[in-house]
Scaffold this active site. Sequence first.
Site, mmCIF file in Angstrom:
data_model
loop_
_atom_site.group_PDB
_atom_site.id
_atom_site.type_symbol
_atom_site.label_atom_id
_atom_site.label_comp_id
_atom_site.label_asym_id
_atom_site.label_seq_id
_atom_site.Cartn_x
_atom_site.Cartn_y
_atom_site.Cartn_z
ATOM 1 N N ALA A 160 0.388 -3.432 3.583
ATOM 2 C CA ALA A 160 -0.167 -3.895 2.315
ATOM 3 C C ALA A 160 0.972 -4.508 1.512
ATOM 4 C CB ALA A 160 -0.795 -2.738 1.548
ATOM 5 N N LYS A 161 0.739 -5.687 0.987
ATOM 6 C CA LYS A 161 1.782 -6.389 0.223
ATOM 7 C C LYS A 161 1.676 -5.931 -1.236
ATOM 8 C CE LYS A 161 3.761 -11.069 -0.053
ATOM 9 N NZ LYS A 161 5.023 -10.790 0.644
ATOM 10 N N THR A 162 2.330 -4.832 -1.518
ATOM 11 C CA THR A 162 2.202 -4.122 -2.781
ATOM 12 C C THR A 162 3.408 -4.391 -3.678
ATOM 13 O OG1 THR A 162 1.092 -2.369 -1.530
ATOM 14 C CG2 THR A 162 1.757 -1.857 -3.793
#
Length: 312
Positions: A160-162
């Site tokens: 997840a590109k958090t």
Amino acid sequence: MGFDEMDVDTIWMDGEFVDWDDAQVHVLTHGLHYGSGVFEGARCYETEKGPALFRWEEHLERLFQSAKPYEMDIEFTKEELTEATKELIQRQELPSCYVRPIAYYGYNSLGVSPKDCPTRTAIAVWPWGAYLGEDALENGIDVMISSWRKHASSQIPTNAKTTGLYVNSMLAGEEARRNGYAEALVLNKEGNVAEGPGENVFLVRDDEIYTPGLSESILDGITRDSVITIAEELGYTVHDDVSISRGELNTADELFFTGSAAEVTPIRKVDNVVIGDGSRGPVTEELQQKFFEIVEEAPDEYADWFEFVDLE
């Protein structure tokens, strides 16, 4: 170049186009305090057929997939975000640009739980050239192995590109720059190679290509996937699910980074150990040239990689 030096004046926020200076959030926004946002970094290229978003569908899919572990409900459809992005580029009259969609928990209450905090969504675009410098694309960069390790997927979802996770990237990258390097390489908790602070990494040995697998705590990069596809079409054998030890870096024939920002950037040194002959290797050069040929020409065989923007 800072934003104040750029000729950009509009940002899309929650369904409206607002003046750049008015695109603000409250200081008690949940995402500011707890890093509870997800984002993408994409490029619009000035192709021979007109401006085109590169692999936009995949970027949007990853944005929505990134939101899932955080139970974040993005209130706009992919089609609405696409139309907003295209209109934003049109309004700014940008034939090429970097594109940053972001969704985050906004302002309502302040506690670790985002309960009752609204999901806010915004998109910005701006001119951005080579992420690590034009010279880096041709001559490569020097990198160092960071003392900071990449977190494991059992701790925080690595695919997840958090927003909050990029504190790890910032620490690694700034450590490298303080020590005179252009960028860092980050190892995972097992001590194997993971990725750069904002890039995937590839290794070339005996004309075969290797890149860490998804189980190595990496982001499933879209440029990574593009380069794997290009390499296989050029006849290379690609091993895309491997573990790469730190020591293997030193004996590689070639190394290079990939990413939407970094594109395809050669690595010439790791911790002052020269990689290959210390310049862009032939495999890297061929892949790089093919990549830029595709994003400049938007050939029909890659039509599904492009979402065109009409500036007329």
